[in-house]
Enzyme design. Structure first.
Site, PDB file in Angstrom:
ATOM      1  N   ASP A   9       0.847  -1.151   0.144  1.00 24.94           N
ATOM      2  CA  ASP A   9      -0.076   0.115   0.145  1.00 24.94           C
ATOM      3  C   ASP A   9       0.925   1.096   0.041  1.00 24.94           C
ATOM      4  OD1 ASP A   9      -2.445   1.394   0.210  1.00 24.94           O
ATOM      5  OD2 ASP A   9      -1.772   1.851   2.397  1.00 24.94           O
ATOM      6  N   SER A  10       0.483   2.428  -0.263  1.00 23.48           N
ATOM      7  CA  SER A  10       0.964   3.617   0.149  1.00 23.48           C
ATOM      8  C   SER A  10       1.333   3.899   1.412  1.00 23.48           C
ATOM      9  CB  SER A  10       0.034   4.657  -0.609  1.00 23.48           C
ATOM     10  OG  SER A  10      -1.092   5.082   0.220  1.00 23.48           O
ATOM     11  N   TYR A  41      -0.808   8.794  -2.475  1.00 24.60           N
ATOM     12  CA  TYR A  41      -0.857   8.324  -3.985  1.00 24.60           C
ATOM     13  C   TYR A  41      -2.009   9.142  -4.479  1.00 24.60           C
ATOM     14  CZ  TYR A  41       2.598   4.551  -3.619  1.00 24.60           C
ATOM     15  OH  TYR A  41       3.723   3.780  -3.557  1.00 24.60           O
ATOM     16  N   CYS A  72      -4.224  -1.401  -2.196  1.00 23.94           N
ATOM     17  CA  CYS A  72      -4.347   0.220  -2.252  1.00 23.94           C
ATOM     18  C   CYS A  72      -5.326   0.108  -3.412  1.00 23.94           C
ATOM     19  CB  CYS A  72      -3.222   0.925  -2.554  1.00 23.94           C
ATOM     20  SG  CYS A  72      -3.045   2.568  -2.806  1.00 23.94           S
ATOM     21  N   THR A  74      -6.219   3.001  -4.935  1.00 16.75           N
ATOM     22  CA  THR A  74      -5.362   3.757  -6.158  1.00 16.75           C
ATOM     23  C   THR A  74      -4.525   3.091  -7.027  1.00 16.75           C
ATOM     24  OG1 THR A  74      -5.639   5.336  -4.412  1.00 16.75           O
ATOM     25  CG2 THR A  74      -4.550   6.197  -6.489  1.00 16.75           C
ATOM     26  N   GLU A 151      -2.457   8.697   8.166  1.00 16.76           N
ATOM     27  CA  GLU A 151      -0.951   8.487   8.123  1.00 16.76           C
ATOM     28  C   GLU A 151      -0.414   9.134   9.461  1.00 16.76           C
ATOM     29  OE1 GLU A 151       1.245   6.735   6.450  1.00 16.76           O
ATOM     30  OE2 GLU A 151      -0.550   5.716   5.149  1.00 16.76           O
ATOM     31  N   CYS A 183     -11.058   3.282  -0.197  1.00 14.74           N
ATOM     32  CA  CYS A 183      -9.657   3.393   0.160  1.00 14.74           C
ATOM     33  C   CYS A 183      -9.306   2.646   1.423  1.00 14.74           C
ATOM     34  CB  CYS A 183      -9.380   5.191   0.437  1.00 14.74           C
ATOM     35  SG  CYS A 183      -7.717   5.508   1.077  1.00 14.74           S
ATOM     36  N   HIS A 185      -7.375   3.192   3.534  1.00 10.84           N
ATOM     37  CA  HIS A 185      -7.094   3.788   4.806  1.00 10.84           C
ATOM     38  C   HIS A 185      -8.296   4.145   5.696  1.00 10.84           C
ATOM     39  CE1 HIS A 185      -3.056   4.812   3.047  1.00 10.84           C
ATOM     40  NE2 HIS A 185      -2.714   5.520   4.113  1.00 10.84           N
TER      41      HIS A 185
HETATM   42  N1  DGL Z   1      -4.745   3.170   0.961  1.00  9.16           N
HETATM   43  C1  DGL Z   1      -4.898   3.839  -0.476  1.00  9.16           C
HETATM   44  C2  DGL Z   1      -5.790   3.547  -1.279  1.00  9.16           C
HETATM   45  O1  DGL Z   1      -6.699   2.719  -1.045  1.00  9.16           O
HETATM   46  C3  DGL Z   1      -4.457   5.393  -0.117  1.00  9.16           C
HETATM   47  C4  DGL Z   1      -4.015   6.078  -1.362  1.00  9.16           C
HETATM   48  C5  DGL Z   1      -3.269   7.347  -1.142  1.00  9.16           C
HETATM   49  O2  DGL Z   1      -2.146   7.148  -0.464  1.00  9.16           O
HETATM   50  O3  DGL Z   1      -3.675   8.206  -1.230  1.00  9.16           O
HETATM   51  O4  DGL Z   1      -6.319   4.068  -2.205  1.00  9.16           O
END
Ligand code: DGL
Length: 269
Positions: A9-10, A41, A72, A74, A151, A183, A185
């Protein structure tokens, strides 16, 4: 040593998927990479997200994973097919599982999706939902403020509440009964999201359904781990290891060993 499942993931978001994989498949070993130095991301263009995803996969391949989970949305929206074409192991994304879970829960056929700008602008959820159920009504909203809050470990503050209220409060006027947390997160913010959106809306996270897909693939390929000893997972991140570790421990409820990665961008080509 048993071959692991690689999850990326990011940042810390993919831990929501990792936790579910650990719960459903406790014998599987996980190697996790969070690209915390380069999160979010969401605002980046598709080529850049694809490049970052390739770099992480190239890094994780050294552990000889039996499967890769792009935890992730994205990166799933932009890079899933690219990564599938580059490796010869199964690669699982989180968007189709999320869409399946939502279609399984909705009664009204009106579904909300919240995610990063990248995910929402890609239209990947609409496509995935309509592929299963062509007449579904989809309401999408990008929420660029959410990932930076997660984050920072800022899950329940007043600032978080206000950011969520301003971003999704207006969605209450739609007749939806399910809201996809598009997402990985966002499950960290689920309590506040539920408070803002109201108690009657099902919050849908793709974590459970993604873990189920992982399990199905491993069973089909007869590649489930059978060891008696519980596996030792490995976690890597490209940014501040302290923050990552404390969020991971809160979320996973266990002590984790973390290796900060001195992130040298590998050559692609
Ligand atoms: N967890 C990522 C997602 O599901 C977050 C992407 C991001 O870093 O903006 O899209």
């Amino acid at each position: 040593m048993q071959q692991p499942i690689a999850i990326l993931d990011s940042g810390v978001g993919g831990l929501t998927v990792a936790r579910e994989v650990m719960r459903q498949l406790p014998r599987e070993r996980i190697v996790y990479f969070g690209d915390t130095a380069r999160a979010p991301y969401g605002p980046r263009d598709p080529e850049e997200v694809t490049r970052f995803t390739r770099e992480i996969v190239d890094y994780l391949i050294q552990f000889r994973p039996k499967m890769i989970v792009i935890a992730c949305n994205t990166a799933t929206a932009f890079a899933l097919e690219d990564i599938r074409a580059r490796v010869n192991i199964p690669v699982v994304g989180v968007i189709k599982p999320g869409a399946r879970a939502a279609i399984g829960r909705t009664l009204t056929g009106c579904i909300g999706v919240i995610g990063t700008e990248g995910t929402i602008n890609s239209g990947a959820y609409e496509d995935a939902l309509r592929e299963i159920s062509p007449h579904v009504h989809v309401i999408s909203e990008a929420c660029p403020l959410f990932v930076p809050l997660v984050e920072k470990g800022n899950f329940r503050s007043f600032e978080t509440y206000e950011a969520i209220r301003r971003s999704i409060g207006h969605l209450r006027k739609f007749p939806m009964d399910s809201l996809i947390l598009g997402c990985t997160h966002y499950p960290f913010l689920a309590e506040v999201i539920q408070e803002v959106i109201g108690p009657n809306i099902n919050l849908i996270s793709s974590a459970e359904e993604t873990a189920r897909e992982v399990s199905t693939i491993l069973q089909d390929q007869e590649r489930m781990s059978r060891g008696e000893v519980l596996p030792v997972h490995q976690f890597f991140c490209s940014g501040d290891p302290k923050l990552f570790k404390s969020i991971a421990q809160q979320w996973l409820g266990e002590q984790i060993e973390l290796t900060p990665v001195v992130w040298q961008v590998p050559k692609i080509g």
